[in-house]
Design an enzyme around this catalytic site. Structure first.
Site, PDB file in Angstrom:
ATOM      1  N   PHE A 146      15.177 -12.532  -4.020  1.00 58.33           N
ATOM      2  CA  PHE A 146      14.674 -11.548  -3.057  1.00 58.33           C
ATOM      3  C   PHE A 146      13.161 -11.563  -3.114  1.00 58.33           C
ATOM      4  CE2 PHE A 146      12.974  -7.636  -1.457  1.00 58.33           C
ATOM      5  CZ  PHE A 146      13.652  -7.500  -0.273  1.00 58.33           C
ATOM      6  N   ASP A 233       6.860 -14.283  -8.832  1.00 63.41           N
ATOM      7  CA  ASP A 233       6.940 -13.061  -8.023  1.00 63.41           C
ATOM      8  C   ASP A 233       7.248 -11.910  -8.976  1.00 63.41           C
ATOM      9  OD1 ASP A 233       7.514 -10.903  -6.458  1.00 63.41           O
ATOM     10  OD2 ASP A 233       8.790 -11.987  -5.031  1.00 63.41           O
ATOM     11  N   LYS A 274       4.274  -3.411  -5.253  1.00 60.20           N
ATOM     12  CA  LYS A 274       4.943  -2.191  -5.730  1.00 60.20           C
ATOM     13  C   LYS A 274       4.092  -1.308  -6.659  1.00 60.20           C
ATOM     14  CE  LYS A 274       9.557  -3.332  -4.438  1.00 60.20           C
ATOM     15  NZ  LYS A 274      10.226  -4.621  -4.414  1.00 60.20           N
TER      16      LYS A 274
HETATM   17  C1  LIG Z   1      10.245  -5.548  -3.219  1.00 61.70           C
HETATM   18  C2  LIG Z   1      10.021  -6.980  -3.479  1.00 61.70           C
HETATM   19  C3  LIG Z   1       9.293  -7.779  -2.575  1.00 61.70           C
HETATM   20  C4  LIG Z   1       8.836  -7.283  -1.224  1.00 61.70           C
HETATM   21  O1  LIG Z   1       7.966  -6.212  -1.305  1.00 61.70           O
HETATM   22  P1  LIG Z   1       7.719  -5.307   0.012  1.00 61.70           P
HETATM   23  O2  LIG Z   1       6.563  -4.427  -0.388  1.00 61.70           O
HETATM   24  O3  LIG Z   1       8.975  -4.538   0.228  1.00 61.70           O
HETATM   25  O4  LIG Z   1       7.406  -6.207   1.132  1.00 61.70           O
HETATM   26  C5  LIG Z   1       9.046  -9.089  -2.919  1.00 61.70           C
HETATM   27  N1  LIG Z   1       9.494  -9.596  -4.082  1.00 61.70           N
HETATM   28  C6  LIG Z   1      10.190  -8.858  -4.972  1.00 61.70           C
HETATM   29  C7  LIG Z   1      10.658  -9.483  -6.246  1.00 61.70           C
HETATM   30  C8  LIG Z   1      10.500  -7.536  -4.695  1.00 61.70           C
HETATM   31  O5  LIG Z   1      11.230  -6.820  -5.543  1.00 61.70           O
END
Ligand SMILES: *Cc1c(COP(=O)(O)O)cnc(C)c1O
Length: 426
Positions: A146, A233, A274
């Site tokens: 994700f 990520d 986040k």
């Molecule tokens: C939440 C998330 C995203 C996307 O972040 P948004 O601010 O919702 O666009 C990307 N990568 C990971 C691992 C995430 O948990």
């Protein structure tokens, strides 16, 4: 109806249902206030927040230091665009690059934008530094990933709900099994056009899937050997959530503030979002050293809001709180306690199969089919008992409270969770 008028939960839900696109399926809790580890609904019922806005609120709701910085900046200067300089962006960039030990930072707003930025950066580096022929660069990604919701990002998702009928899809991605080093080796070897490997150190949305010990390190070594960029990520796992400043810090013994140890894995490109915002205001960033970030020239990439003054001060305050309050250390200790307590319960349970996770990013696996509503029903019962959590994939419930929780509160939450689960024992 006046916007200031008090509203009932029922009415608030009805309004969203009627006037909002149905792109989420929320638990029916209508929240109107938050403080630290708690949120309150419009009827005044108090809950422990066990989701933390998908780990954006690591520092707790409405942290006074973060809100203070945000309000103060909002009354001074909010947006200049990058057509001009502002007097706080450089300070944020210095602070964040020193904290995470990279030469440069590229500021964006949301996680998905930061992932897009990292992909563009990786491709441009591949053409200009690695010498991959034009339009041939490929980036390896993992199954069940994700990384956000843009057209390019969903192009390499394998979740049909996220993907179906959003094609045509973006080319240039190779999907391999997560936590399978041989799959990565096969994909990298004998393919000179691999530019990068994009990976979540723990797959959060997939259900808090923690890879085997040593996987990330071995993956990084493979990448190095083949001149492939390792792109972490850490949008969800980063900023103390997993008991270290970053999940890629691995078992580096520093555990918290001012880490001077060697991380288990040092990514070539680090993606943050986040909790870089403290939950207050969208802030995301991509970090890399000069040899990589240097390929980005004026006009190549940007964002009207990326690096705005409010985001800069919020980002600094968010990192300050993590350091000052030793949230990585706290997440580490409370995470150990949480899993130990849950494991004691699970030993005699037929409704929960396992608990897994790191720090305060955990999940329980419910003993039922993927399609069953049991996990949802348990979350509804948890809500009744004063704790908010949400299923991730079918029968998995993620538990990720704010990291400002204390031990007494955590044990209170364990009591709520085990009491609730007991009612579902078969
Ligand atoms: C939440 C998330 C995203 C996307 O972040 P948004 O601010 O919702 O666009 C990307 N990568 C990971 C691992 C995430 O948990």
């Amino acid at each position: 109806m006046s916007v200031l008028e008090k509203i009932t939960s029922e009415d608030a839900i009805a309004l969203e249902d009627k006037y909002g696109a149905h792109n989420y399926h929320p638990l029916p809790a209508v929240l109107s206030r938050g403080e630290g580890v708690f949120v309150w609904d419009v009827e005044g019922k108090k809950y422990y927040d066990f989701l933390s806005a998908y780990s954006a609120v690591n520092q707790g709701h409405c942290h006074p230091k973060i809100v203070g910085a945000m309000v103060n900046q909002a009354q001074t200067l909010t947006l200049t665009s990058r057509a001009f300089y502002n007097d706080v962006l450089g300070k944020f960039e210095k602070y964040a690059t020193e904290t995470f030990k990279f030469d440069k930072l590229l500021p964006m707003n949301t996680g998905a934008e930061a992932v897009e930025t990292a992909l563009k950066l990786c491709r441009k580096w591949a053409y200009e530094k690695k010498g991959i022929p034009e339009n041939k660069a490929q980036i390896i990604v993992c199954e069940n990933n994700f990384h956000g919701r843009t057209t390019t990002i969903i192009s390499f998702s394998n979740d049909p709900v996220a993907r179906t009928n959003f094609g045509p899809y973006t080319d240039g991605f190779i999907k391999i099994e997560y936590d399978n080093i041989e799959a990565l080796r096969e994909a990298i070897e004998n393919n000179a056009n691999i530019a990068g490997f994009l990976v979540e150190p723990i797959q959060g949305e997939a259900g808090v899937y923690v890879p085997s010990e040593g996987y990330l390190k071995a993956a990084k070594e493979l990448c190095e050997k083949h001149n492939v960029l390792f792109i972490a990520d850490e949008v969800q796992t980063g900023i103390a959530r997993t008991g270290r400043l970053l999940a890629t810090c691995g078992n580096c013994s520093c555990a918290d503030k001012h880490c001077s140890g060697t991380p288990e894995v040092k990514p070539d490109i680090l993606i943050l979002g986040k909790a870089l915002s403290g939950g207050a205001y969208p802030v995301s960033a991509v970090l890399a050293n000069d040899a990589i970030m240097g390929v980005i020239q004026p006009g190549n990439h940007g964002s009207t809001f990326g690096g705005n003054p409010i985001a800069a001060v919020v980002g600094m305050a968010a990192l300050d709180v993590v350091k000052d309050e030793e949230l990585a250390q706290n997440a580490f200790e409370l995470g150990e306690l949480f899993r130990a307590e849950l494991n004691t319960f699970i030993a005699n349970s037929n409704i929960v199969n396992a608990v897994r996770g790191k720090g305060l990013l955990n999940a329980i696996l419910i003993n039922d089919t993927e399609e069953s509503s049991t996990a949802w029903d348990i979350c509804m019962a948890l809500k009744e008992n004063g704790l908010l959590a949400k299923p991730t994939h079918g029968n998995i419930i993620r538990f990720a409270p704010p990291l400002v929780m204390n031990k007494e509160q955590l044990l209170d939450c364990v009591a709520i969770i085990t009491k609730t689960l007991k009612a579902f024992e078969k």
